[in-house]
Design an enzyme around this catalytic site. Structure first.
Site, PDB file in Angstrom:
ATOM      1  N   LYS A  81     -39.164  35.992  21.303  1.00  0.00           N
ATOM      2  CA  LYS A  81     -37.929  35.716  20.536  1.00  0.00           C
ATOM      3  C   LYS A  81     -37.256  36.977  19.844  1.00  0.00           C
ATOM      4  O   LYS A  81     -38.028  38.085  19.882  1.00  0.00           O
ATOM      5  CB  LYS A  81     -38.564  34.955  19.283  1.00  0.00           C
ATOM      6  CG  LYS A  81     -37.421  34.037  18.348  1.00  0.00           C
ATOM      7  CD  LYS A  81     -37.493  32.754  19.143  1.00  0.00           C
ATOM      8  CE  LYS A  81     -36.395  31.749  18.363  1.00  0.00           C
ATOM      9  NZ  LYS A  81     -36.282  30.361  19.028  1.00  0.00           N
ATOM     10  N   GLY A 183     -31.336  12.545  10.194  1.00  0.00           N
ATOM     11  CA  GLY A 183     -30.629  13.252  10.938  1.00  0.00           C
ATOM     12  C   GLY A 183     -29.570  12.506  11.870  1.00  0.00           C
ATOM     13  O   GLY A 183     -30.301  11.563  12.726  1.00  0.00           O
ATOM     14  N   GLY A 185     -27.561  14.243  14.221  1.00  0.00           N
ATOM     15  CA  GLY A 185     -27.029  15.241  15.010  1.00  0.00           C
ATOM     16  C   GLY A 185     -27.231  15.175  16.430  1.00  0.00           C
ATOM     17  O   GLY A 185     -27.153  14.011  16.943  1.00  0.00           O
ATOM     18  N   VAL A 187     -29.468  15.919  18.963  1.00  0.00           N
ATOM     19  CA  VAL A 187     -30.709  15.264  19.320  1.00  0.00           C
ATOM     20  C   VAL A 187     -30.776  13.733  18.874  1.00  0.00           C
ATOM     21  O   VAL A 187     -31.094  12.739  19.419  1.00  0.00           O
ATOM     22  CB  VAL A 187     -31.957  15.969  18.920  1.00  0.00           C
ATOM     23  CG1 VAL A 187     -33.179  15.228  19.614  1.00  0.00           C
ATOM     24  CG2 VAL A 187     -32.116  17.411  19.510  1.00  0.00           C
ATOM     25  N   ALA A 188     -30.639  13.443  17.622  1.00  0.00           N
ATOM     26  CA  ALA A 188     -30.882  12.215  16.938  1.00  0.00           C
ATOM     27  C   ALA A 188     -29.823  11.305  17.502  1.00  0.00           C
ATOM     28  O   ALA A 188     -30.333  10.082  17.788  1.00  0.00           O
ATOM     29  CB  ALA A 188     -30.481  12.316  15.481  1.00  0.00           C
TER      30      ALA A 188
HETATM   31  P1  NAD Z   1     -27.883  19.265  14.892  1.00  0.00           P
HETATM   32  O1  NAD Z   1     -27.411  20.474  13.929  1.00  0.00           O
HETATM   33  O2  NAD Z   1     -26.863  18.731  15.816  1.00  0.00           O
HETATM   34  O3  NAD Z   1     -28.400  18.092  13.872  1.00  0.00           O
HETATM   35  C1  NAD Z   1     -28.936  18.037  12.625  1.00  0.00           C
HETATM   36  C2  NAD Z   1     -28.303  17.035  11.566  1.00  0.00           C
HETATM   37  O4  NAD Z   1     -29.239  17.273  10.652  1.00  0.00           O
HETATM   38  C3  NAD Z   1     -26.970  17.548  11.043  1.00  0.00           C
HETATM   39  O5  NAD Z   1     -26.183  16.445  11.555  1.00  0.00           O
HETATM   40  C4  NAD Z   1     -27.287  17.749   9.757  1.00  0.00           C
HETATM   41  O6  NAD Z   1     -26.072  17.422   8.707  1.00  0.00           O
HETATM   42  C5  NAD Z   1     -28.534  16.849   9.379  1.00  0.00           C
HETATM   43  N1  NAD Z   1     -29.055  17.125   7.957  1.00  0.00           N
HETATM   44  C6  NAD Z   1     -29.605  18.548   7.388  1.00  0.00           C
HETATM   45  N2  NAD Z   1     -30.003  18.268   6.322  1.00  0.00           N
HETATM   46  C7  NAD Z   1     -30.525  16.854   6.224  1.00  0.00           C
HETATM   47  C8  NAD Z   1     -31.142  16.357   5.452  1.00  0.00           C
HETATM   48  N3  NAD Z   1     -31.500  16.758   4.435  1.00  0.00           N
HETATM   49  N4  NAD Z   1     -31.142  14.965   5.582  1.00  0.00           N
HETATM   50  C9  NAD Z   1     -30.751  14.308   6.773  1.00  0.00           C
HETATM   51  N5  NAD Z   1     -29.894  15.018   7.578  1.00  0.00           N
HETATM   52  C10 NAD Z   1     -29.663  16.352   7.486  1.00  0.00           C
HETATM   53  O7  NAD Z   1     -29.301  19.627  15.355  1.00  0.00           O
HETATM   54  P2  NAD Z   1     -29.991  19.197  16.665  1.00  0.00           P
HETATM   55  O8  NAD Z   1     -29.708  20.117  17.897  1.00  0.00           O
HETATM   56  O9  NAD Z   1     -29.901  17.659  16.888  1.00  0.00           O
HETATM   57  O10 NAD Z   1     -31.524  19.453  16.403  1.00  0.00           O
HETATM   58  C11 NAD Z   1     -32.107  18.833  15.404  1.00  0.00           C
HETATM   59  C12 NAD Z   1     -33.470  19.457  15.012  1.00  0.00           C
HETATM   60  O11 NAD Z   1     -34.270  19.319  16.193  1.00  0.00           O
HETATM   61  C13 NAD Z   1     -33.469  20.617  14.586  1.00  0.00           C
HETATM   62  O12 NAD Z   1     -34.623  21.082  13.625  1.00  0.00           O
HETATM   63  C14 NAD Z   1     -33.882  21.440  15.835  1.00  0.00           C
HETATM   64  O13 NAD Z   1     -34.320  22.785  15.384  1.00  0.00           O
HETATM   65  C15 NAD Z   1     -34.770  20.793  16.624  1.00  0.00           C
HETATM   66  N6  NAD Z   1     -34.704  20.708  18.018  1.00  0.00           N
HETATM   67  C16 NAD Z   1     -33.622  20.733  18.727  1.00  0.00           C
HETATM   68  C17 NAD Z   1     -33.595  21.122  19.973  1.00  0.00           C
HETATM   69  C18 NAD Z   1     -32.108  20.803  20.866  1.00  0.00           C
HETATM   70  O14 NAD Z   1     -32.332  20.589  21.991  1.00  0.00           O
HETATM   71  N7  NAD Z   1     -31.108  20.822  20.355  1.00  0.00           N
HETATM   72  C19 NAD Z   1     -34.591  21.514  20.658  1.00  0.00           C
HETATM   73  C20 NAD Z   1     -36.009  21.589  20.105  1.00  0.00           C
HETATM   74  C21 NAD Z   1     -35.899  21.322  18.578  1.00  0.00           C
END
Ligand code: NAD
Length: 350
Positions: A81, A183, A185, A187-188
């Site tokens: 990292k 969430g 975002g 992934v969700a």
């Molecule tokens: P993203 O930024 O697209 O989505 C995250 C969402 O969480 C945002 O919409 C944000 O508004 C929301 N959020 C923040 N605080 C909140 C709260 N208190 N309550 C409810 N919602 C809240 O991120 P993502 O890429 O979808 O990733 C989501 C999670 O998965 C992160 O923790 C990330 O580290 C992890 N992750 C992502 C990937 C990837 O491929 N994108 C891979 C491994 C892990």
């Protein structure tokens, strides 16, 4: 004087490089935890740390996490990292990115970088002008493997979530299963579409009202207050927003028998894994279930197969979770601790 190997998060890291470039103002740390299985791979975080020591703690902890994650995903990659210590205004210039790219290049491929918090695809393109040891670049015109890891992460979480439902609830499909998403975002939203496509009932919360309403409307789900999502009654709670959300207090209030989501570092402390066992809640260790994105990124970088290999590796996630849960049942140790032990064996550090 305290040396680096006396720090609590130092875990026999193979190398920790301090990088400076006065001309561009670059200050960075590149940590290579393990190259036992292959080049140390893991993204670069661009962050303003109140204290330089916090940056060192972060890079030591995150690089070890990448060793475990890559090993458990069955990838021929070690763990590393990087952190770039941004100024308070988070000034990011082309010169700074170029200097960072040269620093990565000097490591000769023993460290491979990609995006993390604060770094975008366009930053990776800038870095790639100085080094080949970078992934997370856009998909080229030929449609090769690459691009946004989010959909791949979501697919792995979906398959892992189904494995948890099968194990805990004895159901083969998600038809009628209630999934609570923290969430809305990247992934969700992909995950919600997969689940709803199989007949699941979706509840979803996000602090971004427009985003959460759009997703709920698309999948026929219900919007929930962010303050309530962790404790609503559901079959599955899927944390897909923040880390460290599972602690003594939140675990006591949980109302779902399964936790399976994408967020990194969901357990606030290691002992929270045992707290979930004590409440008879099945937990899918985060770095095992959320490996779909790194699987896609690594296949892009290693160029060792196409979309089919990515799919094969993502398809292996549920089986890996089952082995973790079997060992957890047999030993009484919580699934997160079991996953760590398995990862340590894989990187030769049992
Ligand atoms: P993203 O930024 O697209 O989505 C995250 C969402 O969480 C945002 O919409 C944000 O508004 C929301 N959020 C923040 N605080 C909140 C709260 N208190 N309550 C409810 N919602 C809240 O991120 P993502 O890429 O979808 O990733 C989501 C999670 O998965 C992160 O923790 C990330 O580290 C992890 N992750 C992502 C990937 C990837 O491929 N994108 C891979 C491994 C892990």
């Amino acid at each position: 004087m305290t040396f680096i190997w006396d720090r609590p998060n130092f875990d026999a890291h193979e190398a920790v490089h301090i990088v400076t470039d006065p001309a561009s103002g670059l200050r960075a740390i590149i940590a290579m935890h393990s190259t036992h299985l292959g080049p140390a791979a893991g993204g670069t975080r661009f962050w303003h740390y109140a204290d330089d020591g916090d940056a060192m703690t972060d890079v030591l902890r995150l690089s070890r996490g990448m060793s475990y994650k890559n090993a458990m995903a069955g990838l021929p990659l070690g763990g590393g990292k990087a952190v770039i210590l941004a100024d308070a205004a988070k000034t990011k210039t082309p010169e700074l990115l170029a200097a960072f790219g040269r620093a990565v290049d000097r490591l000769g491929g023993n460290y491979v970088t990609a995006e993390d918090v604060g770094m975008s695809v366009s930053d990776m393109i800038a870095i790639s002008r100085e080094t080949d040891f970078v992934a997370g670049l856009p998909v080229d015109d030929a449609g090769e493997v690459g691009g946004d890891p989010g959909p791949h992460t979501a697919l792995g979480v979906f398959l892992g979530l189904k494995a948890a439902v099968k194990r805990k609830l004895g159901r083969d499909t998600l038809d009628g299963v209630h999934v609570a998403l923290q969430g809305a975002g990247s992934v969700a939203s992909h995950l919600a579409r997969h689940c709803a496509g199989e007949g699941a009932r979706i509840s979803v919360a996000d602090i971004d009202a427009a985003k959460v309403e759009a997703l709920a409307a698309e999948v026929g789900g219900t919007v929930v207050d962010p303050a309530e999502i962790l404790s609503i009654e559901a079959d599955v709670l899927s944390p897909c927003a923040l880390g460290a959300i599972l602690n003594e207090e939140s675990i006591a209030a949980l109302n779902a028998p399964i936790i399976a989501g994408a967020a990194n570092n969901q357990l606030a402390r290691p002992e929270d894994g045992q707290r979930l066992v004590a409440r008879d809640i099945l937990y899918a260790p985060d770095y095992v279930i959320n490996a779909g994105g790194i699987i896609n990124v690594s296949t892009e970088y290693l160029d060792d197969g196409g979309h089919e290999l990515v799919r094969q590796r993502i398809d292996a996630i549920p089986g890996r979770l089952d082995r973790i849960w079997d060992e957890s049942d047999a030993s009484g140790r919580d699934p997160a601790a079991v996953a760590d032990s398995m990862a340590q064996r894989l990187i030769g550090r049992a």
